[in-house]
Motif scaffolding. Structure first.
Motif, PDB file in Angstrom:
ATOM      1  N   SER A 201       0.834  -1.206   0.000  1.00 54.24           N
ATOM      2  CA  SER A 201       0.000   0.000   0.000  1.00 54.24           C
ATOM      3  C   SER A 201       0.865   1.251   0.000  1.00 54.24           C
ATOM      4  CB  SER A 201      -0.918   0.015   1.213  1.00 54.24           C
ATOM      5  OG  SER A 201      -1.769  -1.100   1.171  1.00 54.24           O
ATOM      6  N   ILE A 202       1.979   1.189   0.708  1.00 56.69           N
ATOM      7  CA  ILE A 202       2.880   2.343   0.724  1.00 56.69           C
ATOM      8  C   ILE A 202       3.415   2.610  -0.672  1.00 56.69           C
ATOM      9  CG2 ILE A 202       5.144   3.125   1.515  1.00 56.69           C
ATOM     10  CD1 ILE A 202       4.513   2.099   4.233  1.00 56.69           C
ATOM     11  N   GLN A 205       0.804   4.256  -2.645  1.00 65.10           N
ATOM     12  CA  GLN A 205       0.555   5.630  -2.207  1.00 65.10           C
ATOM     13  C   GLN A 205       1.650   6.574  -2.689  1.00 65.10           C
ATOM     14  OE1 GLN A 205      -0.174   5.336   2.031  1.00 65.10           O
ATOM     15  NE2 GLN A 205      -2.342   4.846   1.700  1.00 65.10           N
ATOM     16  N   ILE A 206       2.870   6.070  -2.750  1.00 69.02           N
ATOM     17  CA  ILE A 206       3.942   6.904  -3.291  1.00 69.02           C
ATOM     18  C   ILE A 206       3.672   7.203  -4.770  1.00 69.02           C
ATOM     19  CG2 ILE A 206       6.406   6.970  -3.845  1.00 69.02           C
ATOM     20  CD1 ILE A 206       6.860   5.218  -1.322  1.00 69.02           C
ATOM     21  N   ALA A 208       0.755   7.271  -6.105  1.00 66.78           N
ATOM     22  CA  ALA A 208      -0.405   8.167  -6.132  1.00 66.78           C
ATOM     23  C   ALA A 208       0.034   9.615  -5.904  1.00 66.78           C
ATOM     24  CB  ALA A 208      -1.426   7.746  -5.082  1.00 66.78           C
ATOM     25  N   TYR A 209       0.963   9.807  -4.990  1.00 63.32           N
ATOM     26  CA  TYR A 209       1.451  11.161  -4.721  1.00 63.32           C
ATOM     27  C   TYR A 209       1.982  11.811  -5.998  1.00 63.32           C
ATOM     28  CZ  TYR A 209       4.571  14.904  -3.283  1.00 63.32           C
ATOM     29  OH  TYR A 209       5.214  16.106  -3.188  1.00 63.32           O
ATOM     30  N   GLN A 212      -0.739  12.461  -8.580  1.00 66.84           N
ATOM     31  CA  GLN A 212      -1.519  13.652  -8.255  1.00 66.84           C
ATOM     32  C   GLN A 212      -0.793  14.924  -8.670  1.00 66.84           C
ATOM     33  OE1 GLN A 212      -1.810  14.740  -4.129  1.00 66.84           O
ATOM     34  NE2 GLN A 212      -3.989  15.222  -4.282  1.00 66.84           N
TER      35      GLN A 212
ATOM     36  N   SER B   8       0.207  24.881  -2.717  1.00 65.96           N
ATOM     37  CA  SER B   8       0.715  23.525  -2.907  1.00 65.96           C
ATOM     38  C   SER B   8       1.919  23.591  -3.846  1.00 65.96           C
ATOM     39  CB  SER B   8      -0.373  22.628  -3.488  1.00 65.96           C
ATOM     40  OG  SER B   8      -0.565  22.917  -4.852  1.00 65.96           O
ATOM     41  N   VAL B  17       8.396  11.803   1.155  1.00 66.07           N
ATOM     42  CA  VAL B  17       7.221  11.231   0.486  1.00 66.07           C
ATOM     43  C   VAL B  17       7.065   9.758   0.857  1.00 66.07           C
ATOM     44  CG1 VAL B  17       6.234  10.581  -1.743  1.00 66.07           C
ATOM     45  CG2 VAL B  17       7.267  12.827  -1.449  1.00 66.07           C
ATOM     46  N   PRO B  21       3.159   7.881   3.964  1.00 64.04           N
ATOM     47  CA  PRO B  21       2.197   6.792   4.157  1.00 64.04           C
ATOM     48  C   PRO B  21       2.342   6.097   5.510  1.00 64.04           C
ATOM     49  CG  PRO B  21       3.117   6.694   1.959  1.00 64.04           C
ATOM     50  CD  PRO B  21       3.907   7.728   2.714  1.00 64.04           C
ATOM     51  N   LEU B  24       0.657   8.264   7.981  1.00 68.14           N
ATOM     52  CA  LEU B  24      -0.788   8.156   7.791  1.00 68.14           C
ATOM     53  C   LEU B  24      -1.318   6.904   8.473  1.00 68.14           C
ATOM     54  CD1 LEU B  24      -3.375   9.169   6.498  1.00 68.14           C
ATOM     55  CD2 LEU B  24      -2.719   8.018   4.373  1.00 68.14           C
ATOM     56  N   ARG B  82      -4.571  14.103   2.013  1.00 66.38           N
ATOM     57  CA  ARG B  82      -4.763  15.032   0.906  1.00 66.38           C
ATOM     58  C   ARG B  82      -3.448  15.248   0.151  1.00 66.38           C
ATOM     59  NH1 ARG B  82      -3.774  19.934   0.264  1.00 66.38           N
ATOM     60  NH2 ARG B  82      -3.178  20.201   2.436  1.00 66.38           N
ATOM     61  N   GLU B  83      -2.384  15.388   0.896  1.00 67.12           N
ATOM     62  CA  GLU B  83      -1.086  15.616   0.264  1.00 67.12           C
ATOM     63  C   GLU B  83      -0.679  14.416  -0.587  1.00 67.12           C
ATOM     64  OE1 GLU B  83       0.545  18.641   0.972  1.00 67.12           O
ATOM     65  OE2 GLU B  83       1.848  18.138  -0.710  1.00 67.12           O
ATOM     66  N   ILE B  84      -0.880  13.223  -0.049  1.00 70.41           N
ATOM     67  CA  ILE B  84      -0.549  12.017  -0.816  1.00 70.41           C
ATOM     68  C   ILE B  84      -1.494  11.877  -2.000  1.00 70.41           C
ATOM     69  CG2 ILE B  84      -0.425   9.502  -0.748  1.00 70.41           C
ATOM     70  CD1 ILE B  84       0.246   9.643   2.170  1.00 70.41           C
ATOM     71  N   GLY B  85      -2.726  12.283  -1.792  1.00 69.77           N
ATOM     72  CA  GLY B  85      -3.694  12.169  -2.870  1.00 69.77           C
ATOM     73  C   GLY B  85      -4.618  10.981  -2.724  1.00 69.77           C
ATOM     74  N   VAL B  86      -4.815  10.534  -1.487  1.00 70.52           N
ATOM     75  CA  VAL B  86      -5.670   9.369  -1.278  1.00 70.52           C
ATOM     76  C   VAL B  86      -6.962   9.743  -0.544  1.00 70.52           C
ATOM     77  CG1 VAL B  86      -3.866   7.651  -1.388  1.00 70.52           C
ATOM     78  CG2 VAL B  86      -4.366   8.747   0.787  1.00 70.52           C
ATOM     79  N   ARG B 113      -7.139   2.094   1.753  1.00 70.67           N
ATOM     80  CA  ARG B 113      -5.949   2.945   1.678  1.00 70.67           C
ATOM     81  C   ARG B 113      -5.920   3.814   0.437  1.00 70.67           C
ATOM     82  NH1 ARG B 113      -4.342  -1.580   4.448  1.00 70.67           N
ATOM     83  NH2 ARG B 113      -3.189  -1.193   6.378  1.00 70.67           N
TER      84      ARG B 113
END
Ligand code: NAD
Ligand code: NAD
Lengths: 224, 224
Positions: A201-202, A205-206, A208-209, A212, B8, B17, B21, B24, B82-86, B113
Motif C-alpha cells: 500500500s505504501i 501511495q507513493i 499516487a502522490y 496527483q 501547494s 514522500v 504513508p 498516515l 490530501r497531500e498524498i492524494g488518497v 488505503r
DNA sequence: AGGAGTTTGTGAACGGGAGAACAAAACGAG
DNA sequence: CTCGTTTTGTTCTCCCGTTCACAAACTCCT
C-alpha cells in the motif's frame, strides 16, 4: 593510515548491498543468453543503473574486472553470490498462510535465488489440513522445533498486522535473527535482529502522490 | 529571496514522500484507539522514526501542529491523506492473475488505503473463466477499453519477468503513467512515467548478506 | 616493441538527508 | 499580566551516496 582488515569484513555501504542482488540477477540473465564477458556499461544498462555507480559498487568487493576488457560474467556472478551469501541455500519459514502466504509458498523463484522454504506455519487449526507447495501447513507452536531442526535464521511474516509483533517476538525468542515483514505494522525487535518490510500500500501511495502532482503541475519529473 | 509558490506544489523530498504513508497509517491507528491529540514524540514512536525527522517531514506540508500541544490526529490525518492524494480512490488494474495476482486481488487493504481494483487481466484464456474477488478475469486485450472507461492511471504488473516489459509498454501506450512492478525485471519506460518495484528475492538476499556477516564477524550491527 | 583505443578503479566535488540543538509560540497557573 | 512549561518549526552541521572525470592498466594492431 589505518591498516585495512585483511580480506573480507570490508564495510560495504548499505545502498550498495541493496543493489548487489540486482547486479546478480542481471549477470544471471547475461549468462543465460550466452554472454561470457561484459563491460560496466552493458551490465549497468541491464541493471538499470549508472555505470559509474556500478563500478564503484563492485569496487567495494574487490578488483574483479580487467581494464580494457570488462568483467567475466561467470566469475563476477560467483563473487557477488558469495559476497551476498547465496552460494548455499538459506532455510526460511513462512508464518501466516493466507492469501499472501500461499503465493509466497508457491513461488518457485526463491529456490533459484538462494532460499529454501522449510516450513509453513499458521495459527488457524483449519489450515493445518492443507498441503501447500508440497509442504504441510503446521501449527505455529511448532516454530521452536522447526527452527532448531533446520537451523533457520530467516523468517517471513504474512499474518494480519495485529499479529505481526507477537509473531516477531516469538521468532526472535527461537533464535531467528532476520525477518521479512509483509504486515503493515512497525516491528520492534532487539539490536542485532534485522528487519525489512514490504508494504504494498505504501508503494501505491507513493505512486499516487506523484500521479496527483502530475495532474496539478504539468511538467513534474518522473519517479526514481 | 525568491517568492515561494503560493500554496501547494511545494517540493517535498523523496525520502519524506516515502514516509508520509507510514505516518498516515500511524495516525489511523491512533484515531481508531480514540486518541485525538498526539505529540511528535508519540507519533514518531508509532511510526518507528526519530521525532526530529518526523517534525521536519511534517513541516514540508505546512504548520499543522500547535506548539506546546502537539498535533490534532484527525486533522493531520486528513492533511497527509490530501497531500498524498488518497482522499479519493484511485482506480487500479492488475495484470497477471497467477499466484501473486490472486493474493493482490483478494487483498482488502487496498480499498481502505485509497485504491480500488477495477479490473484483473491475464493473457491466458484459461484464466478468463475465473472470478476472483468478485471480478471477472478479462483478456489482456481489453486493457485499452478498461483504462479509458475507468480513467486508470496506475497499473500493477504480476506477470512472469519475461512478459513484464511488453506489458509495461502496452500500459504506457494506453495512458497509464504509474506502474508497480512485482516481476524481477528492470522496466524501461518514457520520462514522466513512474515505476516502483517490489522484489521479494532482493529483500531476502539483503537479509542474507547481513545474516552471513553476523556469523563471520560477531558484533556487526543491525539492519535499518 | 610501440602506439592507439578501451575500460576499469578511484579521487574529488556535489547534493541531499539525518540528527542535534534551539528559538519561537502556545498554554496554564497564580 | 507574567512566568514557567511544553512542544513545535527550523537552522546548522555532519555524513552518506551519487556523479564526474581521469590516471592506470589491459588488448590489439602494426
Ligand atoms: N494479500 C496481499 O496481496 C497483501 C498485500 C499487501 C499486504 N498484505 C499483508 O500481508 C498480511 C497477510 O495478508 P493476507 O491477505 O494473506 O491475509 P489473510 O487473512 O488471508 O491471511 C493471514 C493468515 O495469517 C494467519 N494468522 C493470523 N494470526 C496468526 C498468528 N498469530 N500466527 C500465525 N498465523 C496467524 C491466519 O490464520 C491467516 O491464515 C496482512 O498483514 C496484509 O495486510 C497482503
Ligand atoms: N508468487 C510470489 O510470491 C512472488 C514473489 C516474488 C515475485 N514474484 C513475481 O511475480 C510475478 C508473478 O508471480 P506468480 O507466482 O504469480 O506467477 P504465475 O506464473 O503464477 O502467474 C503469472 C500470470 O501471468 C500471466 N501472464 C503471463 N504472460 C502474460 C502477459 N504477457 N500478459 C498478461 N498476463 C500474462 C500468466 O497467465 C499467469 O496467470 C513473477 O514475475 C514472479 O517472479 C512472485
Amino acid at each position: 593510515m589505518t591498516a585495512r582488515t585483511p580480506d573480507s569484513a570490508r564495510d560495504i555501504p548499505e545502498a550498495t548491498v541493496a543493489r548487489l542482488p540486482v547486479y546478480l540477477r542481471a549477470l544471471i540473465s547475461l549468462a543465460e543468453e550466452g554472454t561470457t564477458t561484459c563491460s560496466s556499461e552493458e551490465l549497468a544498462a541491464f541493471a538499470g543503473v549508472n555505470s559509474a555507480k556500478l563500478r564503484k559498487d563492485l569496487s567495494y568487493l574487490g578488483s574483479y574486472g580487467t581494464r580494457g576488457v570488462g568483467y567475466d560474467v561467470e566469475y563476477l556472478r560467483y563473487q557477488i553470490a558469495r559476497e551476498i551469501g547465496v552460494t548455499q541455500d538459506w532455510p526460511v519459514v513462512i508464518v501466516g498462510i493466507g492469501n499472501l502466504g500461499h503465493a509466497l509458498a508457491n513461488y518457485s523463484g526463491f529456490r533459484s535465488r538462494g532460499f529454501r522454504v522449510v516450513a509453513l506455519l499458521d495459527a488457524d487449526p483449519d489450515r493445518h489440513e492443507e498441503v501447500v507447495a508440497g509442504l504441510d501447513v503446521r501449527s505455529f507452536e511448532d516454530l521452536e522445533s522447526i527452527v532448531a531442526e533446520h537451523d533457520v535464521s530467516i523468517g517471513v511474516i504474512a499474518t494480519p498486522a495485529v499479529a505481526a509483533q507477537s509473531v516477531a517476538d516469538r521468532m526472535v525468542a527461537t533464535g531467528i535473527t532476520s525477518i521479512l515483514n509483509f504486515a503493515p505494522a512497525v516491528l520492534s525487535v532487539p539490536d542485532g535482529v534485522g528487519v525489512r518490510k514490504v508494504d504494498l500500500s505504501i508503494e501505491l501511495q507513493i505512486l499516487a502522490y506523484h500521479e496527483q502532482r502530475k495532474s496539478i503541475a504539468p511538467g513534474a519529473g518522473a519517479v526514481s
